[in-house]
Every structure is written in C-alpha cells, then in structure tokens.
Design an enzyme around this catalytic site. Structure first.
Site: not given
Ligand code: IMP
Length: 422
Positions: A13, A16, A40-41, A223
C-alpha cells in the site's frame, strides 16, 4: 534499453499503482511479476477512479502492452470482471493484455481453504485478504496447481482438477465443510476459457523480445518487501516474493537485464493484517492519520494500521532491493501536523540494533524517534517548484538514511501531483 522494477519498501500500500501509472507514460510494456488479487491499486485519472487487482495500471495508457507474468496467481473470476469493467469504461484491453500460461489460477477451492486455514484452531492467524493466495502458492510449490495454460486443454484440466480436489478433501472433511464440486469448477473454467483463453501466451518471450527491441519495460511488484515470504516478517507475510530480486523470475527475464530498481515508500507506515509493527500509533492520533490518508484497504476495505516512518525497516528494504532511487508518496497526508516523527533505530532488551530477523524480537523493539518540524503545504512553490523547507529537510534526512536519492515525491491523488525534486 531500460528495464525498471517498481517495488514496495514497506508492508504494501505504498502507492505503487500510482507510481506505475505515472512511469508507464514513457514505458512500452508493463509486467506484473507476483502476487494476485490480494493487491489493490487505486489510480485516479481525469476525475475517474480505477481500482486494479490484477491488471497492471499501465493499461490506462492506450499505447501500452501489459503482461500478467508467470510469478503471479490469477483469480480468473476477478480478471474477467476487471477486463469487462475497463472495456465498459472505454479502455481497450483485448489485444493489449497477455497472461502467462504458467501463472497459477486461484480457484474457489483456494479461497475456501484460505478461510479454513485462517480459522484453524492452534494455527497463527495471519489476517490474510481471504483471496486464496496462500493455498494457491502452496499448490504451485506442491506441483498440483492449475495453470492458466491448463484452461486451453479441457481433458488435461479435468484430470488435474480431480487431483487438486482430492488434495484438499481432507481439509474440508476435518472441518465438517462441504467440499467443492468438480462439475461446478469445470463449468466455471469453461467460462474462464472463453474470455481468457485468447489472452494466454508465452509471456517470457514477449517480454524478452520487447527488451531486445530496446523498448522500455516496467516490472511491477505488488505488496511490499516486509510482506515478502523470505525477507518479510514471517509468518505474517504474503506467500510470494515482492522483492526486486524476484522480478526477473516472475516475468521470465535474466537478472542482468534489469537496469533500475525504483523503491516506493509512503511518508509514514501502514500495515494491514496481523504482525509486529514497531512504529504503530494507537488511539486518536493513529485514527487521525488513517482518516487523513484514507487508509482503508482497496481490496478488503479493512482499516490499515498506521504509524510513523520506520527508517530501520526502510534501510533494510533498501538493502534487500538495492534501490537505485526512492519515490516517497503521500507526503501531503503529513502536512498540517505540528511535528513529524521518524524512527531512526530500535531499542531492544540487548541495546540498540537493526531490523531483527524474527517477528517475536521485532515485537519487543521500542522505536527511537527523531522529530522534525511540521509543514503546512505540500504543493511546490509556483516560482521555483521547491517544497516547503521543512518538508525538504525531512526528505533529505530520509534519503541520507536510506542511502539512495529521492528525486520525486507524490503529494496528492492525481498524475499532476507527482513532483520532481532536487
Ligand atoms: P495474503 O496475501 O492474502 O495471503 O495475506 C497475507 C498478509 O499480507 C496479510 O497481512 C495481508 O493483509 C497482507 N497483504 C496482502 N496483500 C496486501 C496488499 O496488497 N497490501 C497490504 N497488505 C497486503
């Protein structure tokens, strides 16, 4: 030729997705090399918000080719949904997205086993995302997993699914749960084949050919380093290797082809799930940071634990990845605080020291802080694009401690909020 790895330096988180979206502007090919739909981006472009779990955010740049590499684990249900959603919003995906034939599939049986393992009496609770990641990588290592390439051969697929279900039958029986049904899985795989079959490819050849042509390739990790199955705070980690050293293996290229490692670190620290977190801020101060940074998981919606920037952990992550440069994100979230703290070392029962190898030792570390004067604004001054002097001093100190330059910071959600500094 340039091959850049983008790697998270904390517990995930770090932002990225936004960094990759920004760097993808000048890249030709973007490859995701590990992890699955546990990531989750979130990317905001032109007032639209996109959340990606599997597809590299480079897909938002219409000229790019994107690859989901062999090191990933692909939940086909999620991937189909992501493709359909993007196409509905006018983003062309088919023809631009390739999925490795060797990427393992996360099936409903893996998600069910993830939940059973997490609630298993006596076993440590990891606080997983529940996305079936651990069981899928476990099956991959045990050589009973189902790969994307298996979708293409219905007869082979059926016999492999039988083996897979037999392997997990005991887990369901022990817990008095109904086991998954082969016919249902086969029916689901038929649907996945229709949508995803044409995307399955020998992606290692695609990536190597792009590098041979002199194209700019971006390798995107999910991650972060402290969640790495080897280098993280085991067992409170994910089941794959986000570190830069794994980027070659997870995309099928040799390590000497990588030319740059770009580490991404948030200006403070967050963590989701269980496990030690020395600089965690509890109580209202932590909650205020959580709110200011909107620190809620993009995948599970879980609130993220928040704390100060931890340079002991960051120095270790910078070493493991041998970063060429670091991009600091969410600098804006700290604006307005009267003071900003940074952990410079740990006090342990045996004296001061570096990042311990065992989580129970990390649990006992007391952070030693250095305090910086806060700043109000994070937007650079219009005339010389410089940051407030307090923010610059904070960043200069962080860079000197990590031993790598910070040339860009992110201070907001939009593409325009990536600020070059120095
Ligand atoms: P898993 O990857 O779902 O097995 O979860 C293992 C650990 O990694 C848990 O602590 C999760 O909260 C954490 N984790 C997995 N993916 C992410 C991510 O994208 N961001 C932050 N934490 C993650």
């Amino acid at each position: 030729m340039s091959v850049r790895v983008v790697v998270g330096l904390q517990w995930g988180d770090e932002g990225k997705g936004k960094v990759v979206d920004w760097l993808a502007e000048e890249a030709d090919l973007v490859v995701r090399y590990q992890g699955g739909a546990n990531a989750g981006h979130t990317v905001q472009v032109g007032g639209e918000t996109y959340v990606f779990h599997l597809i590299p955010s480079g897909i938002l740049h219409s000229a790019k080719v994107c690859v989901i590499g062999n090191g990933t684990v692909v939940d086909p249900e999620t991937l189909v949904r992501e493709i359909e959603d993007l196409e509905r919003r006018g983003v062309r995906v088919r023809g631009r997205l390739h999925v490795s034939h060797a990427a393992h599939m996360v099936l409903p049986v893996h998600r069910a086993v993830d939940h059973l393992w997490e609630s298993s009496p006596g076993a440590p609770r990891i606080g997983t995302t529940g996305r079936g990641i651990g069981p899928t990588y476990a099956d991959k290592a045990a050589r009973v997993g189902i790969r994307m390439g298996d979708l293409l051969d219905a007869r082979e697929l059926e016999s492999k699914l039988r083996v897979l279900l037999a392997r997990h039958a005991g887990t369901f029986a022990e817990r008095g749960e109904a086991p998954p049904v082969l016919a249902t899985l086969l029916e689901a795989c038929g649907r996945y084949r229709e949508c995803l079959g044409p995307l399955v490819a020998d992606t290692a050849s695609i990536v190597n050919a792009a590098i041979d042509r002199g194209q700019l390739v971006l390798l995107e990790g999910a991650q972060g380093t402290l969640l790495d199955v080897d280098h993280g705070t085991y067992p409170y980690v994910t089941s794959s290797s986000p570190v830069a050293g794994a980027a070659g293996g997870g995309s099928g290229i040799g390590p000497t082809r990588i030319t740059e490692v770009i580490g991404v670190a948030k200006a403070y620290t967050t963590r989701v799930g269980e496990g030690p977190f020395p600089t965690e801020i509890s109580g209202p101060e932590g909650e205020a940071l959580q709110k200011a940074g909107n620190e809620f998981g993009a995948t599970t919606g879980r609130p993220r634990r928040c704390g100060w920037l931890d340079l002991v952990a960051l120095r270790r992550a910078a070493m493991i990845n041998h970063v060429s440069e670091v991009i600091v994100t969410k600098l804006d979230v700290l604006a307005g605080l009267p003071e900003v703290r940074v952990c410079v070392e740990y006090q342990t029962p045996a004296g001061t020291g570096g990042f311990p190898m065992e989580p129970h030792l990390l649990e006992r570390c007391e952070p030693v802080y250095r305090t910086f004067e806060g700043w109000r604004e994070t937007q650079p001054h219009a005339e010389d694009r410089s940051l407030p002097p307090q923010a610059s001093r904070f960043l200069a100190f962080v860079a000197s401690e990590i031993g790598a330059p910070i040339r860009r910071v992110s201070a907001g959600v939009g593409r325009q909020d990536m600020i070059p500094i120095g």
